[in-house]
Design a protein around this motif. Structure first.
Motif, short mmCIF file in Angstrom:
data_model
loop_
_atom_site.label_atom_id
_atom_site.label_comp_id
_atom_site.label_asym_id
_atom_site.label_seq_id
_atom_site.Cartn_x
_atom_site.Cartn_y
_atom_site.Cartn_z
N ASP A 118 0.85 -1.19 0.00
CA ASP A 118 0.00 0.00 0.00
C ASP A 118 0.89 1.24 0.00
O ASP A 118 1.52 1.56 1.01
CB ASP A 118 -0.91 -0.01 1.24
CG ASP A 118 -2.02 1.03 1.14
OD1 ASP A 118 -2.02 1.82 0.17
OD2 ASP A 118 -2.89 1.06 2.02
N GLU A 119 0.97 1.92 -1.15
CA GLU A 119 1.81 3.11 -1.33
C GLU A 119 3.24 2.86 -0.80
O GLU A 119 3.74 3.60 0.04
CB GLU A 119 1.19 4.32 -0.61
CG GLU A 119 -0.19 4.72 -1.10
CD GLU A 119 -0.18 5.48 -2.41
OE1 GLU A 119 0.91 5.64 -3.01
OE2 GLU A 119 -1.26 5.91 -2.83
N PRO A 120 3.91 1.80 -1.27
CA PRO A 120 5.20 1.41 -0.68
C PRO A 120 6.32 2.41 -0.87
O PRO A 120 7.34 2.32 -0.19
CB PRO A 120 5.52 0.09 -1.38
CG PRO A 120 4.82 0.20 -2.71
CD PRO A 120 3.55 0.94 -2.41
N THR A 121 6.16 3.37 -1.80
CA THR A 121 7.22 4.35 -2.04
C THR A 121 6.81 5.75 -1.57
O THR A 121 7.51 6.72 -1.84
CB THR A 121 7.58 4.41 -3.54
OG1 THR A 121 6.42 4.84 -4.27
CG2 THR A 121 8.03 3.05 -4.04
N GLY A 122 5.68 5.84 -0.86
CA GLY A 122 5.13 7.14 -0.50
C GLY A 122 6.03 7.99 0.37
O GLY A 122 5.95 9.22 0.33
N ASN A 123 6.90 7.36 1.17
CA ASN A 123 7.79 8.10 2.06
C ASN A 123 9.24 8.13 1.57
O ASN A 123 10.16 8.45 2.33
CB ASN A 123 7.76 7.49 3.47
CG ASN A 123 6.46 7.79 4.19
OD1 ASN A 123 5.75 8.72 3.83
ND2 ASN A 123 6.16 7.01 5.22
N LEU A 124 9.45 7.81 0.28
CA LEU A 124 10.81 7.67 -0.24
C LEU A 124 11.06 8.66 -1.37
O LEU A 124 10.15 9.07 -2.07
CB LEU A 124 11.03 6.25 -0.77
CG LEU A 124 10.73 5.11 0.21
CD1 LEU A 124 10.86 3.76 -0.50
CD2 LEU A 124 11.65 5.17 1.43
N ASP A 125 12.35 9.04 -1.54
CA ASP A 125 12.70 9.92 -2.66
C ASP A 125 12.66 9.11 -3.95
O ASP A 125 12.54 7.88 -3.94
CB ASP A 125 14.08 10.55 -2.44
CG ASP A 125 15.21 9.53 -2.32
OD1 ASP A 125 15.31 8.65 -3.19
OD2 ASP A 125 15.98 9.60 -1.34
#
Length: 231
Positions: free
Chosen positions: A168-175
């Motif tokens: 679930d949104e696995p890259t949401g907190n990544l650059d």
């Protein structure tokens, strides 16, 4: 037979005396070995669908077949057992225990499954090494970068060899650079290990890694398309 199949799934909740329907009859299936991205704006129903697919929530009506078994009406304990056997999870916020090492975080699904301690340790270590974290086994989350924390979360998601990985949104907190690295890892797990992957995203460049993109709008599937892009 599809690995995952939703038939006329509806989901509603009560807001005061008014019943609000979030999903309006979703039909959706995923074959073993597919890599599917679910896209849509906030409130489109994609995350609600993911929660039902992941046996984290139950539909108000409709049928959910998981590996040929109707799981629509199972109780919470039965759903928990299905989750541990069939599904690994990766979340936007990593969902790691903050005072616990990477190794211990990855061991958790094996602990719930009743795997002996020695075997848990060996399987968790192997999973972390495969994620490129062999030198970070005993680091706690605060000692790891965001990308490394997500790799720990992915290692935890696949350690019990569940056939389905849901993200679930696995890259949401990544650059963006780290996001590309994480998505390349998902593709590797799909292509080389045969893991069926279903992910939720609102970012087109993340969805582009999937073989199929399902677009949600207003609680319904608006479009379901094969994706010819290969990274």
């Amino acid at each position: 037979m599809a690995l995952v199949e939703l038939k006329n799934i509806k989901k509603s909740f009560w807001l005061g005396e008014e019943e609000v329907e979030i999903l309006h009859g979703v039909d959706f299936s995923v074959e073993k070995g597919e890599f599917v991205a679910m896209m849509g704006p906030s409130g489109s129903g994609k995350s609600t669908t993911m929660n039902i697919l992941g046996c984290l929530d139950k539909p108000t009506s409709g049928t959910y077949m998981l590996d040929g078994k109707d799981v629509s009406d199972l109780d919470d304990d039965e759903l928990a057992e299905i989750r541990n056997q069939m599904i690994g999870f990766v979340f936007q916020g990593f969902n790691l225990l903050q005072k616990t090492s990477a190794l211990e975080n990855v061991e958790l699904p094996l602990l719930y499954a009743g795997i002996p301690r020695k075997d848990r340790h060996a399987q968790a270590e192997k999973s972390l090494v495969e994620m490129g974290l062999g030198d970070r086994l005993y680091h706690v989350p605060s000692q790891l970068s965001g990308g490394q924390q997500q790799r720990v979360a992915i290692a935890r998601g696949v350690v019990n060899k569940a056939p389905i990985l849901m993200a679930d949104e696995p890259t949401g907190n990544l650059d963006s650079k780290t996001s590309d690295e994480i998505m390349a890892l998902f593709r590797k797990l799909n292509k080389e290990d045969g893991i069926t992957i279903i992910l939720v995203t609102h970012e087109a460049d993340v969805a582009a890694y999937a073989n199929r993109i399902v677009h949600f709008k207003d609680g319904m599937i608006q479009k379901d398309e094969q994706n010819g892009v290969r990274r």
